[in-house]
Design a protein around this motif. Structure first.
Motif, PDB file in Angstrom:
ATOM      1  N   ALA A  79       0.843  -1.203   0.000  1.00 62.10           N
ATOM      2  CA  ALA A  79       0.000   0.000   0.000  1.00 62.10           C
ATOM      3  C   ALA A  79       0.875   1.249   0.000  1.00 62.10           C
ATOM      4  O   ALA A  79       0.621   2.192  -0.756  1.00 62.10           O
ATOM      5  CB  ALA A  79      -0.928  -0.004   1.206  1.00 62.10           C
ATOM      6  N   ARG A  82       2.358   2.383  -3.293  1.00 62.75           N
ATOM      7  CA  ARG A  82       1.465   3.128  -4.187  1.00 62.75           C
ATOM      8  C   ARG A  82       1.483   4.624  -3.881  1.00 62.75           C
ATOM      9  O   ARG A  82       1.148   5.434  -4.728  1.00 62.75           O
ATOM     10  CB  ARG A  82       0.033   2.596  -4.080  1.00 62.75           C
ATOM     11  N   CYS A 119      -7.591   5.500   3.857  1.00 67.14           N
ATOM     12  CA  CYS A 119      -6.866   4.298   3.416  1.00 67.14           C
ATOM     13  C   CYS A 119      -6.230   3.576   4.595  1.00 67.14           C
ATOM     14  O   CYS A 119      -6.239   2.343   4.666  1.00 67.14           O
ATOM     15  CB  CYS A 119      -5.818   4.664   2.366  1.00 67.14           C
ATOM     16  N   GLU A 144      -0.892  -8.835  -1.265  1.00 70.82           N
ATOM     17  CA  GLU A 144      -0.913  -7.862  -2.356  1.00 70.82           C
ATOM     18  C   GLU A 144      -2.349  -7.534  -2.776  1.00 70.82           C
ATOM     19  O   GLU A 144      -2.669  -6.381  -3.077  1.00 70.82           O
ATOM     20  CB  GLU A 144      -0.115  -8.400  -3.556  1.00 70.82           C
ATOM     21  N   VAL A 148      -4.451  -3.832  -2.351  1.00 72.24           N
ATOM     22  CA  VAL A 148      -5.167  -3.166  -3.443  1.00 72.24           C
ATOM     23  C   VAL A 148      -6.630  -2.955  -3.055  1.00 72.24           C
ATOM     24  O   VAL A 148      -7.182  -1.869  -3.257  1.00 72.24           O
ATOM     25  CB  VAL A 148      -5.039  -3.967  -4.756  1.00 72.24           C
ATOM     26  N   LEU A 151      -6.923  -0.144  -0.430  1.00 75.48           N
ATOM     27  CA  LEU A 151      -6.733   1.187  -1.011  1.00 75.48           C
ATOM     28  C   LEU A 151      -7.931   1.601  -1.863  1.00 75.48           C
ATOM     29  O   LEU A 151      -8.356   2.759  -1.825  1.00 75.48           O
ATOM     30  CB  LEU A 151      -5.442   1.246  -1.823  1.00 75.48           C
ATOM     31  N   ASP A 152      -8.474   0.660  -2.626  1.00 75.65           N
ATOM     32  CA  ASP A 152      -9.652   0.971  -3.436  1.00 75.65           C
ATOM     33  C   ASP A 152     -10.837   1.362  -2.553  1.00 75.65           C
ATOM     34  O   ASP A 152     -11.539   2.330  -2.831  1.00 75.65           O
ATOM     35  CB  ASP A 152     -10.029  -0.212  -4.329  1.00 75.65           C
TER      36      ASP A 152
END
Length: 161
Positions: A79, A82, A119, A144, A148, A151-152
């Motif tokens: 995270a 990103r 987040c 992983e 994702v 975060l989405d």
């Protein structure tokens, strides 16, 4: 530290752009009242002590589960990658780690801090969901993918809550 630390801990969580259920989860996490295995055992509920996410034999405490566990570290690393920086600062306990990490968000500016705080809470929430998914459904999702997803969802909360 005196009441200022506690005022921070419990005031900031309610301002996060997230569903009320997740804010309550964050509040309980900061109070060390999430039902991790160490808390269950303190309440005289028989259960294993080991963390199910990393299977290293480490005792499942909130600090371990959310910040020290190898699985959780991989989620945070993915995270953070990103964003281009580490999202967490690991300290002696959950509240201090959370506070120090949170203060770094604030230094990034208001818009960024609201997004990152959503987040951050989403990552903790998704680590918890994965832990429960593994215990109750015996289904382990790679860190992983959890990163994702978290975060989405955090992005969605920041924009819509």
């Amino acid at each position: 530290m005196t009441g200022g630390k506690e005022k921070w801990s419990f005031q900031e969580i309610w301002e996060v752009k997230a569903p009320q259920t997740v804010k309550i989860f964050g509040y309980l996490l900061l109070q060390n009242r999430i039902l991790t295995r160490d808390v269950l055992r303190r309440r005289h509920i028989s259960c294993p002590t080991e963390c199910v996410l990393c299977s290293t034999g480490e005792q499942e405490t909130a600090m371990h589960l959310f910040f020290q566990c190898e699985y959780a570290r991989r989620v945070w690393l993915m995270a953070g990658g990103r964003f281009g920086y580490h999202l967490i600062t690991i300290d002696q306990d959950v509240r201090t780690s959370w506070r120090r990490s949170w203060n770094r968000f604030k230094s990034r500016g208001l818009h960024v801090s609201k997004f990152i705080s959503a987040c951050f809470v989403s990552i903790c929430w998704h680590i918890w969901l994965q832990r429960n998914n593994l215990i109750f459904r015996d289904n382990k999702i790679p860190p992983e993918i959890i990163a994702v997803r978290a975060l989405d969802v955090g992005r969605m909360w920041a924009e819509n809550c």
